[in-house]
Design a protein around this motif. Structure first.
Motif, PDB file in Angstrom:
ATOM      1  N   GLU A  41      12.505  -4.898   5.948  1.00 32.24           N
ATOM      2  CA  GLU A  41      13.148  -4.155   4.880  1.00 32.24           C
ATOM      3  C   GLU A  41      13.349  -2.686   5.277  1.00 32.24           C
ATOM      4  OE1 GLU A  41      14.010  -5.352   1.936  1.00 32.24           O
ATOM      5  OE2 GLU A  41      14.152  -3.621   0.611  1.00 32.24           O
ATOM      6  N   ILE A 112      -0.308  -4.201   7.530  1.00 32.94           N
ATOM      7  CA  ILE A 112      -0.377  -2.865   6.945  1.00 32.94           C
ATOM      8  C   ILE A 112       0.645  -1.947   7.605  1.00 32.94           C
ATOM      9  CG2 ILE A 112      -1.852  -0.844   6.698  1.00 32.94           C
ATOM     10  CD1 ILE A 112      -4.179  -2.732   6.234  1.00 32.94           C
ATOM     11  N   SER A 113       0.783  -2.073   8.917  1.00 30.13           N
ATOM     12  CA  SER A 113       1.738  -1.215   9.611  1.00 30.13           C
ATOM     13  C   SER A 113       3.159  -1.460   9.098  1.00 30.13           C
ATOM     14  CB  SER A 113       1.657  -1.481  11.119  1.00 30.13           C
ATOM     15  OG  SER A 113       2.771  -0.955  11.766  1.00 30.13           O
ATOM     16  N   PHE A 115       4.086  -2.723   6.338  1.00 29.73           N
ATOM     17  CA  PHE A 115       4.141  -2.325   4.945  1.00 29.73           C
ATOM     18  C   PHE A 115       4.314  -0.810   4.823  1.00 29.73           C
ATOM     19  CE2 PHE A 115       1.845  -1.671   0.882  1.00 29.73           C
ATOM     20  CZ  PHE A 115       2.652  -2.464   0.093  1.00 29.73           C
ATOM     21  N   ALA A 116       3.529  -0.074   5.607  1.00 34.07           N
ATOM     22  CA  ALA A 116       3.596   1.388   5.575  1.00 34.07           C
ATOM     23  C   ALA A 116       4.977   1.859   6.013  1.00 34.07           C
ATOM     24  CB  ALA A 116       2.528   1.983   6.483  1.00 34.07           C
ATOM     25  N   LEU A 117       5.524   1.225   7.040  1.00 37.29           N
ATOM     26  CA  LEU A 117       6.829   1.659   7.535  1.00 37.29           C
ATOM     27  C   LEU A 117       7.918   1.435   6.492  1.00 37.29           C
ATOM     28  CD1 LEU A 117       6.476   0.538  11.237  1.00 37.29           C
ATOM     29  CD2 LEU A 117       6.737   2.863  10.385  1.00 37.29           C
ATOM     30  N   PHE A 119       7.538   1.936   3.338  1.00 37.06           N
ATOM     31  CA  PHE A 119       7.471   3.105   2.462  1.00 37.06           C
ATOM     32  C   PHE A 119       8.086   4.316   3.132  1.00 37.06           C
ATOM     33  CE2 PHE A 119       4.232   0.702   0.189  1.00 37.06           C
ATOM     34  CZ  PHE A 119       4.667   0.937  -1.090  1.00 37.06           C
ATOM     35  N   ILE A 120       7.719   4.511   4.393  1.00 39.02           N
ATOM     36  CA  ILE A 120       8.243   5.674   5.097  1.00 39.02           C
ATOM     37  C   ILE A 120       9.768   5.620   5.112  1.00 39.02           C
ATOM     38  CG2 ILE A 120       8.315   6.838   7.323  1.00 39.02           C
ATOM     39  CD1 ILE A 120       5.421   5.943   7.744  1.00 39.02           C
ATOM     40  N   GLY A 123      11.336   6.461   1.660  1.00 36.55           N
ATOM     41  CA  GLY A 123      11.365   7.881   1.333  1.00 36.55           C
ATOM     42  C   GLY A 123      12.250   8.677   2.274  1.00 36.55           C
ATOM     43  N   LEU A 124      12.087   8.397   3.550  1.00 32.55           N
ATOM     44  CA  LEU A 124      12.756   9.203   4.564  1.00 32.55           C
ATOM     45  C   LEU A 124      14.274   9.093   4.468  1.00 32.55           C
ATOM     46  CD1 LEU A 124      11.397  10.992   6.576  1.00 32.55           C
ATOM     47  CD2 LEU A 124      11.580   9.204   8.295  1.00 32.55           C
TER      48      LEU A 124
ATOM     49  N   PHE B  80      -6.167  -9.919   1.558  1.00 26.86           N
ATOM     50  CA  PHE B  80      -5.303  -8.762   1.389  1.00 26.86           C
ATOM     51  C   PHE B  80      -4.374  -9.045   0.215  1.00 26.86           C
ATOM     52  CE2 PHE B  80      -2.028  -5.920   3.795  1.00 26.86           C
ATOM     53  CZ  PHE B  80      -2.187  -4.936   2.844  1.00 26.86           C
ATOM     54  N   GLU B 327      11.135  11.835  -3.314  1.00 28.10           N
ATOM     55  CA  GLU B 327      10.783  10.733  -2.399  1.00 28.10           C
ATOM     56  C   GLU B 327       9.819  11.174  -1.309  1.00 28.10           C
ATOM     57  OE1 GLU B 327      13.689  10.939  -3.751  1.00 28.10           O
ATOM     58  OE2 GLU B 327      13.964   8.945  -4.620  1.00 28.10           O
ATOM     59  N   MET B 328       9.626  12.480  -1.181  1.00 30.99           N
ATOM     60  CA  MET B 328       8.674  12.966  -0.193  1.00 30.99           C
ATOM     61  C   MET B 328       7.319  12.305  -0.399  1.00 30.99           C
ATOM     62  SD  MET B 328       8.448  14.916   2.384  1.00 30.99           S
ATOM     63  CE  MET B 328       6.987  14.708   3.379  1.00 30.99           C
ATOM     64  N   VAL B 330       6.700   9.359  -1.420  1.00 29.75           N
ATOM     65  CA  VAL B 330       6.706   8.006  -0.859  1.00 29.75           C
ATOM     66  C   VAL B 330       6.468   8.062   0.653  1.00 29.75           C
ATOM     67  CG1 VAL B 330       8.013   5.866  -0.645  1.00 29.75           C
ATOM     68  CG2 VAL B 330       8.317   7.314  -2.650  1.00 29.75           C
ATOM     69  N   VAL B 331       7.081   9.089   1.276  1.00 29.41           N
ATOM     70  CA  VAL B 331       6.881   9.243   2.723  1.00 29.41           C
ATOM     71  C   VAL B 331       5.407   9.530   3.012  1.00 29.41           C
ATOM     72  CG1 VAL B 331       7.480  10.612   4.746  1.00 29.41           C
ATOM     73  CG2 VAL B 331       9.231  10.054   3.055  1.00 29.41           C
ATOM     74  N   GLY B 334       3.391   6.432   2.629  1.00 34.60           N
ATOM     75  CA  GLY B 334       3.588   5.548   3.783  1.00 34.60           C
ATOM     76  C   GLY B 334       2.828   6.045   4.993  1.00 34.60           C
ATOM     77  N   ILE B 337      -0.873   5.358   4.622  1.00 35.07           N
ATOM     78  CA  ILE B 337      -1.191   3.942   4.869  1.00 35.07           C
ATOM     79  C   ILE B 337      -1.121   3.645   6.365  1.00 35.07           C
ATOM     80  CG2 ILE B 337      -0.514   1.554   4.419  1.00 35.07           C
ATOM     81  CD1 ILE B 337       0.566   2.369   1.760  1.00 35.07           C
ATOM     82  N   LEU B 338      -0.082   4.182   7.011  1.00 35.63           N
ATOM     83  CA  LEU B 338       0.092   3.903   8.443  1.00 35.63           C
ATOM     84  C   LEU B 338      -1.091   4.431   9.251  1.00 35.63           C
ATOM     85  CD1 LEU B 338       2.127   2.809  10.578  1.00 35.63           C
ATOM     86  CD2 LEU B 338       2.907   5.148  10.857  1.00 35.63           C
ATOM     87  N   ALA B 342      -3.335   1.278   9.924  1.00 33.53           N
ATOM     88  CA  ALA B 342      -2.842   0.598  11.115  1.00 33.53           C
ATOM     89  C   ALA B 342      -3.130   1.376  12.391  1.00 33.53           C
ATOM     90  CB  ALA B 342      -1.342   0.339  10.990  1.00 33.53           C
TER      91      ALA B 342
END
Lengths: 342, 370, 564
Positions: A41, A112-113, A115-117, A119-120, A123-124, B80, B327-328, B330-331, B334, B337-338, B342
């Motif tokens: 996504e 998790i990686s 998933f986190a990406l 979100f990034i 937003g980005l 999870f 949206e910052m 959200v970044v 993310g 979390i990363l 991870a």
């Protein structure tokens, strides 16, 4: 329901299946190599934004320069939409490589990686689009050579009048952006690479038992990174298709969960390329149906709420996962970082 | 490989991960031509320097404590639960149904009823994925993702076709009757001195803190908690010990779903006072970041929830006060979390170089004494 | 240390050394022998050292393997054998020292280099892709070009030649997951041969094989040697060394103790070299005085998730005050027997039969057949695999003391656990059992193997069970702790407990048991009195052969296919 409606439905099925198919094949490559990727996504989203942005900028600018170097010749070399496609692929590949660093090099949690990406990316993309265009995180409407034009296949006009097959060819098969045909051509290509080449053999092996590949003297890390790059390229095409072919520009969160539907389609297809084609067509068909509630109502004789149609792909996937529709066995080494044993 | 000292693993690793996430976020802000320093100042100013800021920060914190605890409990069982978002939305549906269709005589009873309804609906929404995981081995991550989307559809259907009052345009339920409305912090005697104006933070904050204490008791001082942790650390040893995998998978996930659902008491009953579309607003997902950051310990979860409350409120302040889009946040989310979830190995590998290898191999620690 | 071999002519190859006879071998035969040795060396190691952090896995290892011989490397678990082999296969780089292959110093930075140098490795845990065919597994990494069709065709032909030449029959189109363990091992050997390996390293190759399969393997190895291949056989089993090797190197604690010609040594001498002192094989114990029967097992059978019958109609009885030993090669149903009695069967496994304890029927299926119910019935269980079953390695020692007894009223009230009581109990048990270090807040993974086993034993034995199930009590346990554990088991017997002992170490079974049941292929072959039998008799029963009849029992695995 008349023939024309059916054709319309099939036409939008093909349009809507294309990004699913590209993303699904993208997922196939990484998961077959043993890397779970729920970040399809995010990669699509990043690519959609990058494509629309670059296509729009290239199309609008009279000349082109980077750090003071005159690059107008580059603009005349390829059309803006192709530059957009390249930018989309690059953006997506960068995301894929970050996923690689986290899950291959540092053996982090792949779920998790990814998933986190997501979100990034969510937003980005808005941040960048807002910074560049100042239109609330959208790109301007793309037009002209900043979009992929529909392609008219040969014979379209000639056989149009033939009942049955003519309109089918004209309405459904012909008249899509070139990326649609590219997506469908990638299915046999993927199959051939996976099952008929050395690279495919090694890739499938690394998703099943990386130790077998490692002891054969092949680098597990390099193979997995290469798979992720392919994933990145395919997601990049998918994103570019979203913003420069299916729609005319980027809008926030425009992929709207397609990366997850593609993941669902991949499971539904049990990680096989040709089956992926059928499952993406099926899920694309559901999406097309959700856009035409009138047709559904006409067929089943009562009003089916749109949200129920929307959730059909997910419900089907759960049924597959539950083993009620066949058993889905993921690649054995999927999700597990590879560590050399002592 | 010499393991890190326990305290470094527990405290240093998340802090460094957090610092890295903020560092990258600062680079992002620089790249879009804004000042990271000014952004941080705006965030602090808008979330921690005014009563209203605190009111919002604590409001978000409340939600994140619930969703963070939800993810933590499942994590301890080795599961999870990525479906907190859907479970929270269903919890919201439970709150709405309880508040709209039951004539509560007093807000305190309504709070109790809404909490039970929220927990029940949240738990019910995870029950199918939980059962599929326990009985058929369907991967909980994928099924709960699917259930998030199905939940969104269910909610959309309920709001558009069932709960929407006649004549109303936007997809939302009717307002809740005045009798069920629970006190906001500015309506609580004593606290009203601190919060002169209406704030979204409400009495649910204390419910969240109580939930954290109960989760702590459950995990480290109850037999069920022992079973959950044993199963999460070693399914084989759990089978040897006679701990039923099916039972523990169900219990852990139902508790997790119930906690996620309970966050809706905060936003649906406590603030919006009606059910809106997308009511959870991503809090279910932030729970994952909170649990990772808080190392799945209730104390850590509370601290991390507060951090994310700050990021959330500060982020929306950024959207109002600066050219940096909302949206910052959200970044940042993310990135956290990363880095914590991870790339933690990267941090750990870095730290292992810093810590002298010769350091005492088997030093008594306070492991598990939590 | 290596001189006693280098100067001597190896006993193996003799005159038969026809490297020209195999058509597929393209590897150049080495021409220049090392000046020091009259026999050309296939491998020579000079001063190899390797450390992992503070642990010195290999220290100054030097030896010499003459071409065309089978060279054994023997040592206890953790002696550094596997590390040494990993260095030879390019998995690790040695910190110091030099490897010489066929007279040329070889740098082996990765497995590819080792393969190019003609080294093939058969790992203890096979490195095969389960859902690939045999052929696909064989060409993986050794393909002829980017397209598969040609590679597969060539491999099919080569494979046919190799199979014929070395008794290595295997169906090239079978999926590996459908093959027996013995056949999977052949695929591994074929993989190495397909890559033109002329040095073959086998790491504990017989651990998973039945005696008959092992014999077949030895025939294959001798055949390979006679064709001029050099073989390195790593094992901790003396029998194999004596049976098949020409020379043997003994390792102990990361050092190479000695290299000798096999013909000039004895098992006892090797055993002494391995452990560094005379091994006590006999535990001092008085004759058993068995009481009444407490546990009786009738027609117990188990089929696993793949519907393979693992346990076939097993019947036995266990009396107070005796140790019933179960002998057998790993994987012949012992684990399944323990798993049923310990209440550990998995949901997909089908169990049938009857078990009674003290006259009461013991449920063997359904929810009532779980570990907790067993403990309540008075059955304690020291599982075979303490890392995955007996302990939770990330838990502290005190938390582990509650494992399985977490619902015990002594450890808490109602739904809550009394952590204080647990800690106290753990501290006391660790004291009694001399667990070192005696720190109950330490995580289980930080204890040594022997001390971990003591924690498990303390927990299980101190619950005062009627029946004690013990699996592999001394696996991975240091010598000192072995004696301690053996004494405890005998003392427990003398207190009148009924003990069921499962071990793959025949010595352990022989020295502890009052009766010995031998298992093969899921069946009990016979139950013997240790005083009236010997290792040879038990050994043939373990191989599925009744001494009286002299033929294999039942429909035995495909191990015998080469014997016709």
């Amino acid at each position: 329901m008349d023939y024309a409606s059916i054709l319309q439905l099939l036409d939008s099925t093909i349009r809507l299946s294309t990004p699913l198919l590209l993303a699904c094949l993208a997922g196939l490559w990484s998961e077959r190599a043993g890397i779970f990727d729920i970040g399809l996504e995010g990669k699509m989203l990043a690519a959609a934004m990058a494509s629309a942005t670059v296509a729009s900028l290239t199309a609008a600018a009279p000349g082109w320069s980077l750090f003071g170097i005159e690059l107008t010749w580059a603009k005349s070399l390829l059309s803006p939409v192709i530059w957009g496609l390249i930018a989309g692929i690059l953006a997506s590949v960068i995301f894929a490589l970050i996923h690689g660093v986290a899950s291959i090099t540092f053996r982090g949690n792949q779920l998790i990686s990814g998933f986190a990406l997501n979100f990034i990316a969510a937003g980005l993309t808005v941040l960048v689009a807002q910074r560049v265009f100042g239109q609330g995180g959208r790109t301007p409407q793309l037009a002209g050579d900043a979009r992929f034009p529909p392609l008219t296949l040969p014979l379209s006009d000639e056989i149009r009048e033939i009942p049955g097959i003519g309109p089918l060819w004209y309405e459904v098969i012909s008249g899509h952006a070139i990326l649609v045909y590219v997506a469908f051509a990638i299915v046999p290509l993927t199959w051939w690479l996976m099952y008929r080449t050395r690279y495919g053999l090694r890739l499938r092996a690394v998703g099943e038992n990386p130790a077998a590949v490692d002891t054969a003297g092949i680098s597990v890390i390099r193979l997995r990174y290469s798979a992720l790059i392919i994933t990145g390229i395919l997601c990049g095409i998918a994103g570019a298709y979203m913003s420069t072919a299916l729609q005319a520009g980027f809008g926030r969160d425009m992929t709207a969960g397609r990366g997850y539907i593609a993941l669902a389609a991949l499971i539904f297809a049990k990680w096989r390329p040709v089956a992926a084609l059928w499952s993406c067509l099926l899920f694309g068909f559901f999406q097309a149906l959700a856009l035409r509630p009138d047709i559904v109502t006409a067929v089943v004789q009562f009003r089916v709420p749109g949200p129920i149609l929307d959730s059909l792909p997910y419900i089907l996937t759960v049924l597959v996962l539950a083993g009620f529709i066949g058993k889905a066995t993921p690649p054995r080494a999927g999700g597990e970082p590879y560590t050399k044993e002592r | 490989m010499q393991p890190l000292p326990k305290w470094a693993d527990l405290v240093l690793v998340p802090l460094i991960s957090l610092a890295l996430a903020f560092f990258v976020a600062a680079l992002v802000i620089l790249a879009i031509g804004e000042s990271p320093w000014f952004a941080l100042k705006t965030m602090v100013q808008g979330s921690l320097m005014t009563a209203s800021g605190w009111g919002h920060t604590l409001y978000y914190t409340t939600s994140f404590i619930f969703t963070g605890l939800a993810v933590s409990v499942a994590f301890h069982a080795g599961l999870f639960n990525i479906g907190g978002e859907g479970q929270a939305q269903l919890g919201g549906l439970g709150v709405a149904l309880a508040c709209l269709y039951i004539p509560w005589p007093h807000w305190s009873l309504a709070l109790l009823g809404a909490t039970i309804a929220a927990a029940a609906f949240g738990a019910a929404w995870v029950a199918i994925p939980a059962w599929l995981q326990a009985k058929r081995g369907s991967h909980i991550v994928i099924t709960t993702i699917m259930f998030n989307y199905i939940a969104a559809s269910v909610l959309m259907f309920m709001l558009v076709d069932v709960l929407r009052p006649i004549g109303q345009q936007d997809p939302s339920s009717a307002r809740f009757p005045a009798e069920v409305l629970i006190p906001r912090l500015n309506q609580i005697p004593g606290l009203d001195l601190l919060f002169p104006r209406t704030v979204p933070a409400n009495i649910t904050l204390f419910l969240a803190l109580t939930a954290a204490v109960l989760v702590w008791l459950l995990l480290w001082h109850s037999r069920t908690g022992y079973h959950i942790r044993a199963f999460g650390k070693s399914p084989g040893a759990a089978r040897y010990a006679g701990i039923s995998a099916t039972r523990i998978t169900m219990i852990a996930l139902l508790i997790s779903g119930a906690l996620a659902g309970m966050m809706s008491v905060n936003n649906v009953l406590g603030d919006a006072q009606r059910l809106l579309g997308n009511s959870a607003a991503g809090a279910g997902f932030i729970g994952i970041a909170v649990a990772l950051m808080g190392r799945n310990h209730p104390v850590g979860v509370i601290l991390a929830a507060f951090l994310f409350g700050f990021i959330f409120q500060g982020g929306s302040e950024l959207g109002f006060m600066t050219a940096i889009p909302i949206e910052m946040r959200v970044v940042i989310q993310g990135l956290v979390i990363l880095f914590t979830g991870a790339l933690d190995m990267m941090v750990r590998m870095g730290l292992e170089r810093v810590f002298p290898r010769a350091a005492n191999p088997a030093k008594p620690t306070t492991a598990g004494a939590a | 240390m290596t001189t006693d071999v280098t100067g001597r002519k190896a006993g193996g190859p003799g005159g038969i050394n026809p490297p020209a006879s195999f058509a597929h071998a393209a590897a150049p035969t080495p021409a220049a022998p090392t000046p020091a040795a009259p026999v050309p060396a296939a491998i020579e190691l000079r001063g190899i050292s390797k450390s992992f952090g503070p642990v010195r896995a290999n220290e100054d290892i030097s030896f010499f393997v003459p071409k065309g011989t089978i060279h054994g490397i023997i040592g206890e678990n953790g002696a550094g054998k596997s590390t040494l082999m990993s260095i030879l296969y390019g998995f690790y780089r040695a910190d110091q020292g030099e490897i010489v292959i066929h007279g040329r110093p070889a740098a082996l930075p990765d497995s590819q280099a080792a393969i190019r140098a003609g080294i093939g490795m058969v790992f203890q845990h096979f490195k095969l892709v389960q859902n690939f065919t045999v052929l696909e597994n064989i060409i993986l990494g050794a393909e002829d070009g980017p397209r598969l069709a040609r590679s597969l065709a060539r491999a099919r032909k080569t494979l046919a030649d190799l199979s014929r030449e070395y008794e290595l029959e295997v169906d090239p189109d079978a999926l590996v997951e459908d093959l027996s363990v013995g056949h999977q091992q052949r695929v591994e050997i074929l993989k190495a041969l397909y890559r033109d390996a002329d040095i073959l390293i086998l790491d504990e190759p017989t651990g998973v094989l039945t005696p008959a399969e092992a014999d077949h393997l030895f025939r294959i190895l001798r055949g390979l040697r006679d064709q001029g291949k050099t073989i390195l056989l790593i094992t901790h089993k003396l029998r194999e060394i004596m049976e098949v090797t020409d020379n043997v190197s003994v390792m102990r604690r990361g050092r190479l103790i000695d290299t000798v010609a096999t013909a000039k040594t004895s098992p006892a001498a090797l055993a002494e070299l391995m452990v560094g002192r005379k091994v006590l094989l006999n535990v001092g114990k008085s004759p058993a005085t068995p009481g009444e029967t407490v546990l009786s097992v009738e027609n117990l059978s188990l089929s696993d998730e793949q519907k393979v019958e693992r346990l076939r109609s097993v019947s036995l009885t266990l009396r107070r005050g005796e140790i019933l030993g179960i002998a057998g090669v790993a994987g012949n149903g012992q684990s399944e027997l323990l798993s049923i009695l310990g209440g550990m069967t998995r949901p997909g496994e089908k169990v049938s039969g009857h078990v009674t304890m003290g006259g009461q029927p013991l449920p063997i299926t359904g929810k009532a057949a779980n570990g907790k119910a067993r403990r309540e019935a008075g059955i304690a269980h020291v599982p075979e695999d303490r890392h995955h079953h007996g302990l939770i390695l990330d838990f502290t020692a005190w938390e582990n003391v509650a494992l399985g007894y977490d619902d015990d009223p002594r450890y808490g009230r109602g739904m809550l656990l009394d952590n204080g009581a647990l800690r106290e109990d753990a501290a006391r048990k660790m004291q009694t059992w001399d667990v070192r270090p005696p720190i109950h807040t330490l995580a289980a993974k930080n204890f040594s193997g022997g001390n971990q086993q003591k924690i498990v034993l303390a927990r299980e034995i101190e619950q005062d069970p009627t029946v004690l199930l013990i699996g592999q009590p001394t696996r991975g346990v240091d010598i000192g702790a072995i004696e301690f554990i053996h004494k405890q088991i005998v003392a427990l017997r003398d207190q009148g407990k009924a003990i069921l002992l499962v071990s793959v170490e025949l010595d352990e079974i022989m020295s502890l048991s009052d009766r010995i049941a031998v298992m093969f292929d899921g069946r009990i072959m016979d139950i013997l009195d240790p005083a009236q039998t010997d290792e040879a008799a038990i050994g043939s029963l373990m191989a599925g052969i009744h001494p009286a009849e002299g033929r294999p029992a039942g429909e035995t695995p495909p191990a015998t296919s080469g014997e016709a």
